[in-house]
Design a protein around this motif. Structure first.
Motif, short mmCIF file in Angstrom:
data_model
loop_
_atom_site.label_atom_id
_atom_site.label_comp_id
_atom_site.label_asym_id
_atom_site.label_seq_id
_atom_site.Cartn_x
_atom_site.Cartn_y
_atom_site.Cartn_z
N MET A 30 35.31 -26.08 3.10
CA MET A 30 34.95 -26.88 4.26
C MET A 30 35.35 -26.18 5.56
O MET A 30 34.65 -26.29 6.57
N GLY A 31 36.45 -25.46 5.54
CA GLY A 31 36.82 -24.71 6.73
C GLY A 31 35.76 -23.67 7.07
O GLY A 31 35.38 -23.51 8.24
N PHE A 32 35.27 -22.96 6.06
CA PHE A 32 34.21 -21.98 6.27
C PHE A 32 32.96 -22.65 6.83
O PHE A 32 32.34 -22.14 7.79
N LEU A 33 32.57 -23.78 6.25
CA LEU A 33 31.35 -24.45 6.71
C LEU A 33 31.49 -24.98 8.13
O LEU A 33 30.55 -24.90 8.93
N ARG A 34 32.66 -25.50 8.47
CA ARG A 34 32.86 -25.98 9.84
C ARG A 34 32.79 -24.82 10.84
O ARG A 34 32.14 -24.94 11.90
N ARG A 35 33.45 -23.72 10.52
CA ARG A 35 33.44 -22.58 11.43
C ARG A 35 32.03 -22.01 11.59
O ARG A 35 31.59 -21.69 12.71
N THR A 36 31.33 -21.89 10.48
CA THR A 36 30.00 -21.30 10.53
C THR A 36 29.01 -22.23 11.22
O THR A 36 28.12 -21.78 11.95
N HIS A 37 29.16 -23.52 11.00
CA HIS A 37 28.32 -24.49 11.69
C HIS A 37 28.54 -24.39 13.20
O HIS A 37 27.57 -24.42 13.99
N ALA A 38 29.79 -24.28 13.62
CA ALA A 38 30.08 -24.17 15.04
C ALA A 38 29.50 -22.88 15.64
O ALA A 38 29.06 -22.87 16.79
N ALA A 39 29.48 -21.82 14.85
CA ALA A 39 29.01 -20.54 15.36
C ALA A 39 27.50 -20.39 15.33
O ALA A 39 26.91 -19.78 16.23
N TYR A 40 26.84 -20.96 14.31
CA TYR A 40 25.41 -20.70 14.10
C TYR A 40 24.53 -21.93 14.19
O TYR A 40 23.31 -21.82 14.16
N GLY A 41 25.11 -23.13 14.27
CA GLY A 41 24.29 -24.32 14.40
C GLY A 41 24.00 -25.00 13.08
O GLY A 41 24.64 -24.74 12.05
N ASP A 42 23.01 -25.88 13.09
CA ASP A 42 22.73 -26.78 11.97
C ASP A 42 22.07 -26.10 10.77
O ASP A 42 22.01 -26.68 9.69
N VAL A 43 21.54 -24.89 10.95
CA VAL A 43 20.92 -24.16 9.84
C VAL A 43 21.42 -22.73 9.91
O VAL A 43 21.30 -22.07 10.95
N PHE A 44 22.00 -22.25 8.81
CA PHE A 44 22.45 -20.86 8.79
C PHE A 44 22.32 -20.29 7.39
O PHE A 44 22.34 -21.01 6.39
N SER A 45 22.16 -18.98 7.33
CA SER A 45 22.03 -18.27 6.05
C SER A 45 23.41 -17.94 5.52
O SER A 45 24.26 -17.41 6.24
N PHE A 46 23.60 -18.23 4.24
CA PHE A 46 24.84 -17.85 3.55
C PHE A 46 24.69 -16.46 2.96
O PHE A 46 25.60 -15.64 3.00
N ASP A 47 23.53 -16.20 2.38
CA ASP A 47 23.18 -14.87 1.86
C ASP A 47 21.66 -14.77 1.89
O ASP A 47 20.98 -15.59 2.52
N GLU A 48 21.11 -13.78 1.19
CA GLU A 48 19.67 -13.53 1.29
C GLU A 48 18.82 -14.60 0.63
O GLU A 48 17.60 -14.62 0.80
N ARG A 49 19.44 -15.52 -0.11
CA ARG A 49 18.63 -16.55 -0.78
C ARG A 49 19.22 -17.94 -0.66
O ARG A 49 18.73 -18.87 -1.30
N THR A 50 20.25 -18.13 0.15
CA THR A 50 20.91 -19.42 0.27
C THR A 50 21.04 -19.81 1.74
O THR A 50 21.55 -19.04 2.54
N VAL A 51 20.59 -21.03 2.06
CA VAL A 51 20.63 -21.55 3.42
C VAL A 51 21.38 -22.87 3.41
O VAL A 51 21.14 -23.72 2.54
N PHE A 52 22.29 -23.05 4.37
CA PHE A 52 22.99 -24.31 4.54
C PHE A 52 22.34 -25.11 5.66
O PHE A 52 21.95 -24.54 6.69
N VAL A 53 22.27 -26.44 5.48
CA VAL A 53 21.65 -27.32 6.47
C VAL A 53 22.57 -28.49 6.74
O VAL A 53 23.02 -29.17 5.81
N THR A 54 22.86 -28.74 8.03
CA THR A 54 23.66 -29.91 8.41
C THR A 54 22.93 -30.74 9.46
O THR A 54 23.54 -31.54 10.16
N ASP A 55 21.64 -30.58 9.57
CA ASP A 55 20.82 -31.41 10.44
C ASP A 55 20.24 -32.56 9.62
O ASP A 55 19.59 -32.32 8.60
N PRO A 56 20.44 -33.83 10.02
CA PRO A 56 20.00 -34.94 9.19
C PRO A 56 18.49 -35.02 9.02
O PRO A 56 18.00 -35.36 7.93
N GLU A 57 17.72 -34.72 10.06
CA GLU A 57 16.27 -34.81 9.94
C GLU A 57 15.73 -33.73 9.00
O GLU A 57 14.83 -33.99 8.18
N LEU A 58 16.25 -32.52 9.12
CA LEU A 58 15.82 -31.46 8.20
C LEU A 58 16.27 -31.76 6.78
O LEU A 58 15.57 -31.43 5.81
N THR A 59 17.45 -32.36 6.65
CA THR A 59 17.92 -32.76 5.33
C THR A 59 16.96 -33.76 4.71
O THR A 59 16.56 -33.63 3.53
#
Length: 424
Positions: A30-59
């Motif tokens: 969760m620390g990683f996700l919070r930091r990365t969310h703050a740095a890159y926004g609601d959608v960010f790439s974890f690697d070449e095939r994995t994307v994290f989403v924290t935007d409710p509408e896109l979810t």
């Protein structure tokens, strides 16, 4: 949320030159996700095939397009799947869930109320004299509850089988990197052995019940009475999915509820007043609000996975077939953009009559693959929460320090409690 000008991969941290972001993520998820969310926004790439989403509408968009653009059966960070086979399995499950839905709705669930309370009391009596591990206690309770709901008189042995299934999956939740399934590792061999045993056991129960004429007041009896008849293999697969979902997820929620009751004696007293005497009444607005607030702050399914079944886009970002989208209800449900006082435990927010932010509350998912057992789960969580406060004083020496563990189902790690019967 700003939209990209063209369909490209979203940005994200580069991580280690060899291992990428996996070591940093596994060290503090969760620390990683919070930091990365703050740095890159609601959608960010974890690697070449994995994307994290924290935007409710896109979810919600990803959840709504499940079974068309996305699949749901696939685990995070798994090797690329057979998408055609997974699509066929999804189609079969949708047909089965339409049949089984009526056996899991509010009216069907109400028939199990008395037995739910009885099973809870049986389990809590074992923890009246000394503190016990809450998550193990609640896993046993939910295993017995869902086993009896599904199989009635044929439930013997199912709770132990569920415990085995939970045990074989836990080694895979501690690390995002998984070795190929074909490697003859002990945990792989154990996984496949328990899986085969589970399928064989459930297949035998279904076949014996079918041979005896079907029937029964449990979920198996309901499914076997469906018209048109479901093949035994489909019945087995459907009930296996309901068993797994009705075991670990509610157990994690109960563990978080126990923590709140142990640290909030005023809340426990208010719940006790609401319940009155005897078996709690059907309408329990405060208990229901407590459950909803626990599911907001500590959602057992804190991370949901969708896999692109074909080339598609999400919010303008490109996804290739097999790409994984990891949706994060935990962060969405604690985001100050959508919630007032987001980190504050306040059941009262559910008692005002004002609707919660629809897109920002996802304890059971959404879309065509919303949890098929959500009505049953909410009813049993509410009833058991009321019973806990009504009949027991919850004491815990470590409730204030038991922190959530972001591996598998989210629950306070290491929570211990004693359940002292209330004297009347």
């Amino acid at each position: 949320m700003s939209q990209p000008e063209q369909c490209v991969r979203p940005p994200g941290p580069r991580g280690h030159w060899l291992m990428g972001n996996t070591p940093a993520y596994d060290a503090d998820r969760m620390g990683f996700l919070r930091r990365t969310h703050a740095a890159y926004g609601d959608v960010f790439s974890f690697d070449e095939r994995t994307v994290f989403v924290t935007d409710p509408e896109l979810t919600h968009d990803a959840l709504a397009r499940t079974n068309t653009s996305f699949l749901t059966e696939l685990a995070p960070f798994a090797p690329r799947p057979d998408l055609a086979q997974a699509t066929a399995q999804a189609d079969a499950w949708m047909s089965a869930r339409r049949t089984v839905w009526a056996g899991l709705n509010h009216s069907a669930a109400a028939a199990a109320d008395a037995r739910t309370v009885e099973l809870l009391d049986e389990h809590l009596r074992t923890a009246a004299e000394s503190e016990t591990g809450v998550v193990d206690l609640m896993r046993s309770f939910t295993a017995h509850t869902i086993a009896e709901y599904c199989f009635g008189p044929d439930a013997a042995g199912i709770p132990a089988l569920l415990a085995e299934n939970l045990a074989i999956t836990e080694p895979f939740t501690g690390s995002s990197y998984q070795f190929p399934a074909w490697l003859p590792l002990p945990r792989h061999r154990r996984f496949f052995r328990v899986h085969r045993h589970t399928v064989e056991t459930l297949t035998g129960i279904v076949a014996r019940r079918r041979a005896s004429g079907g029937g029964g007041r449990d979920l198996l009896g309901f499914v076997l009475g469906a018209d048109p008849a479901m093949p035994d293999r489909t019945v087995t697969a459907t009930l296996r999915g309901i068993l797994m979902g009705g075991h670990g997820i509610p157990a994690a929620a109960y563990t978080s509820i126990v923590k709140e009751l142990a640290t909030r004696p005023r809340l426990a007293a208010d719940l006790r007043d609401e319940a009155g005497h005897g078996v709690p009444a059907a309408r329990l607005p405060l208990a229901e609000a407590v459950v909803k607030e626990v599911l907001r702050l500590q959602p057992p399914v804190w991370l949901m996975t969708r896999t692109a079944s074909a080339a598609t886009t999400l919010g303008g970002w490109s996804l290739a077939p097999g790409d994984e989208v990891l949706l994060n209800p935990y962060l969405i449900q604690r985001d100050p953009r959508w919630w007032a006082r987001p980190d504050e435990f306040d059941p009262g927010r559910w008692l005002t009559g004002q609707a919660a932010p629809r897109a920002a509350y996802l304890p059971f998912g959404a879309g065509p693959r919303v949890c098929v057992g959500s009505a049953l789960t909410m009813r049993q969580l509410t009833l058991a929460t009321s019973r806990l406060a009504q009949a027991y004083t919850v004491e815990s020496g470590n409730a204030a320090t038991a922190a959530p563990r972001f591996h598998g189902r989210l629950a306070p790690a290491g929570l211990r409690a004693r359940f002292r019967p209330v004297r009347r």
